[in-house]
Design a protein around this motif. Structure first.
Motif, PDB file in Angstrom:
ATOM      1  N   CYS A  36       0.848  -1.188   0.000  1.00 19.70           N
ATOM      2  CA  CYS A  36       0.000   0.000   0.000  1.00 19.70           C
ATOM      3  C   CYS A  36       0.889   1.246   0.000  1.00 19.70           C
ATOM      4  O   CYS A  36       1.988   1.235   0.543  1.00 19.70           O
ATOM      5  CB  CYS A  36      -0.877   0.041   1.248  1.00 19.70           C
ATOM      6  SG  CYS A  36      -1.982  -1.367   1.446  1.00 19.70           S
ATOM      7  N   THR A  37       0.375   2.320  -0.591  1.00 24.95           N
ATOM      8  CA  THR A  37       1.075   3.590  -0.578  1.00 24.95           C
ATOM      9  C   THR A  37       0.532   4.423   0.569  1.00 24.95           C
ATOM     10  O   THR A  37      -0.632   4.827   0.537  1.00 24.95           O
ATOM     11  CB  THR A  37       0.873   4.338  -1.906  1.00 24.95           C
ATOM     12  OG1 THR A  37       1.292   3.496  -2.979  1.00 24.95           O
ATOM     13  CG2 THR A  37       1.648   5.636  -1.938  1.00 24.95           C
ATOM     14  N   PRO A  38       1.330   4.678   1.611  1.00 27.20           N
ATOM     15  CA  PRO A  38       0.827   5.465   2.741  1.00 27.20           C
ATOM     16  C   PRO A  38       0.967   6.960   2.492  1.00 27.20           C
ATOM     17  O   PRO A  38       1.936   7.422   1.886  1.00 27.20           O
ATOM     18  CB  PRO A  38       1.716   5.024   3.907  1.00 27.20           C
ATOM     19  CG  PRO A  38       2.996   4.626   3.266  1.00 27.20           C
ATOM     20  CD  PRO A  38       2.655   4.124   1.890  1.00 27.20           C
ATOM     21  N   ARG A  39      -0.013   7.716   2.942  1.00 27.29           N
ATOM     22  CA  ARG A  39       0.037   9.180   2.917  1.00 27.29           C
ATOM     23  C   ARG A  39      -0.425   9.654   4.285  1.00 27.29           C
ATOM     24  O   ARG A  39      -1.393   9.138   4.830  1.00 27.29           O
ATOM     25  CB  ARG A  39      -0.867   9.738   1.825  1.00 27.29           C
ATOM     26  CG  ARG A  39      -0.355   9.407   0.428  1.00 27.29           C
ATOM     27  CD  ARG A  39      -1.244   9.950  -0.642  1.00 27.29           C
ATOM     28  NE  ARG A  39      -1.282  11.407  -0.570  1.00 27.29           N
ATOM     29  CZ  ARG A  39      -2.228  12.137  -1.116  1.00 27.29           C
ATOM     30  NH1 ARG A  39      -3.226  11.575  -1.730  1.00 27.29           N
ATOM     31  NH2 ARG A  39      -2.199  13.443  -1.030  1.00 27.29           N
ATOM     32  N   MET A  40       0.268  10.619   4.827  1.00 30.75           N
ATOM     33  CA  MET A  40      -0.043  11.109   6.157  1.00 30.75           C
ATOM     34  C   MET A  40      -0.169  12.619   6.119  1.00 30.75           C
ATOM     35  O   MET A  40       0.662  13.297   5.534  1.00 30.75           O
ATOM     36  CB  MET A  40       1.082  10.693   7.110  1.00 30.75           C
ATOM     37  CG  MET A  40       0.859  11.032   8.520  1.00 30.75           C
ATOM     38  SD  MET A  40      -0.359   9.915   9.170  1.00 30.75           S
ATOM     39  CE  MET A  40      -0.486  10.541  10.790  1.00 30.75           C
ATOM     40  N   SER A  41      -1.236  13.140   6.726  1.00 34.53           N
ATOM     41  CA  SER A  41      -1.377  14.589   6.857  1.00 34.53           C
ATOM     42  C   SER A  41      -2.083  14.888   8.175  1.00 34.53           C
ATOM     43  O   SER A  41      -2.821  14.042   8.705  1.00 34.53           O
ATOM     44  CB  SER A  41      -2.156  15.180   5.675  1.00 34.53           C
ATOM     45  OG  SER A  41      -3.512  14.854   5.766  1.00 34.53           O
TER      46      SER A  41
END
Length: 118
Positions: A36-41
């Motif tokens: 999975c491609t993680p993105r955090m904001s």
């Protein structure tokens, strides 16, 4: 003496056979789906995008680097320290899916996202 000389000649005559100049190399293994491609904001939380269908059943957790504590995540239905990826919004024919998680408290500092595939 004669036996030793014969043995020496026999060993020297077989050494070129051990040096093959052509052949076949066989490899074994499997093709593995990408992770999975993680993105955090800070505003949207943790997003796992483009997860392969094989990631269903994997668990996700977020750990703070400052105190090694696990952060409670909310996935829209449940709040827990560890969630199982279920791909609940995708159809059975889907090749991939995405899931969103929001932290239960404001984030400060650094975090490690742990995705444990079965």
């Amino acid at each position: 003496m004669r036996i030793q000389l014969f043995l020496c000649v026999a060993l020297l005559s077989t050494s070129p056979l051990a040096q093959a100049s052509a052949g076949t190399v066989h490899f074994s293994g499997r093709i593995v789906d990408p992770a999975c491609t993680p993105r955090m904001s800070l505003t949207q939380g943790l997003q796992l995008e483009h997860c392969p269908a094989s990631a269903k059943g994997a668990t996700v957790a977020m750990v703070s680097t400052s105190d090694a504590g696990t952060v409670a995540l909310y996935n829209g239905k449940f709040r827990a320290n560890k969630h199982t990826l279920s791909a609940r919004d995708s159809g059975t024919e889907s090749l991939g899916f995405s899931e969103d998680f929001r932290p239960g408290s404001p984030l400060k500092g650094g975090y490690i996202v742990v995705v444990d595939y079965p």
